[in-house]
Scaffold this motif. Structure first.
Motif, mmCIF file in Angstrom:
data_model
loop_
_atom_site.group_PDB
_atom_site.id
_atom_site.type_symbol
_atom_site.label_atom_id
_atom_site.label_comp_id
_atom_site.label_asym_id
_atom_site.label_seq_id
_atom_site.Cartn_x
_atom_site.Cartn_y
_atom_site.Cartn_z
ATOM 1 N N VAL A 5 0.779 1.453 8.829
ATOM 2 C CA VAL A 5 0.988 1.682 7.395
ATOM 3 C C VAL A 5 1.663 0.449 6.817
ATOM 4 C CG1 VAL A 5 2.159 3.085 5.673
ATOM 5 C CG2 VAL A 5 1.097 4.173 7.638
ATOM 6 N N GLU A 6 1.082 -0.097 5.759
ATOM 7 C CA GLU A 6 1.601 -1.325 5.159
ATOM 8 C C GLU A 6 2.844 -1.031 4.339
ATOM 9 O OE1 GLU A 6 0.010 -3.801 1.567
ATOM 10 O OE2 GLU A 6 -1.090 -4.390 3.377
ATOM 11 N N THR A 7 3.939 -1.712 4.642
ATOM 12 C CA THR A 7 5.191 -1.581 3.914
ATOM 13 C C THR A 7 5.735 -2.966 3.600
ATOM 14 O OG1 THR A 7 6.514 -1.558 5.909
ATOM 15 C CG2 THR A 7 5.761 0.574 5.117
ATOM 16 N N ALA A 8 6.741 -2.985 2.735
ATOM 17 C CA ALA A 8 7.390 -4.256 2.410
ATOM 18 C C ALA A 8 8.207 -4.721 3.592
ATOM 19 C CB ALA A 8 8.276 -4.102 1.182
ATOM 20 N N ARG A 24 0.812 -1.222 0.000
ATOM 21 C CA ARG A 24 0.000 0.000 0.000
ATOM 22 C C ARG A 24 0.841 1.266 0.000
ATOM 23 N NH1 ARG A 24 -5.521 -1.341 3.207
ATOM 24 N NH2 ARG A 24 -5.782 -3.419 2.365
ATOM 25 N N ASP A 25 1.994 1.240 0.648
ATOM 26 C CA ASP A 25 2.832 2.442 0.623
ATOM 27 C C ASP A 25 3.379 2.704 -0.776
ATOM 28 O OD1 ASP A 25 4.625 0.276 0.795
ATOM 29 O OD2 ASP A 25 6.134 1.498 1.797
ATOM 30 N N PRO A 57 -3.910 3.496 3.242
ATOM 31 C CA PRO A 57 -2.570 2.911 3.314
ATOM 32 C C PRO A 57 -2.341 1.993 4.512
ATOM 33 C CG PRO A 57 -2.492 5.148 4.110
ATOM 34 C CD PRO A 57 -3.897 4.905 3.612
ATOM 35 N N SER A 58 -3.317 1.854 5.406
ATOM 36 C CA SER A 58 -3.084 1.044 6.596
ATOM 37 C C SER A 58 -3.375 -0.434 6.343
ATOM 38 C CB SER A 58 -3.894 1.556 7.776
ATOM 39 O OG SER A 58 -5.236 1.689 7.440
#
Length: 54
Positions: free
Chosen positions: A51-54, A31-32, A43-44
């Motif tokens: 916040v969704e990240t790799a 999402r980021d 983005p959450s």
């Protein structure tokens, strides 16, 4: 850039190798990353609300 030969030599399925390589390249559509491409969504993370990240 970094040397990723170990990814390609690993004895794992090709689709996993490609996913790992994309993850290291920050190319997985989390999402980021989608927000950087003007994605209008939330983005959450659906599970933890961070916040969704790799």
């Amino acid at each position: 850039g970094p040397n990723y030969k170990w990814v390609w030599k690993a004895k794992i399925p090709l689709k996993i190798k490609i996913f790992i390589w994309q993850l290291f390249q920050n190319a997985v559509l989390t999402r980021d990353n989608m927000r950087k491409r003007n994605w209008p969504g939330n983005p959450s993370c659906s599970f933890c609300r961070d916040v969704e990240t790799a």
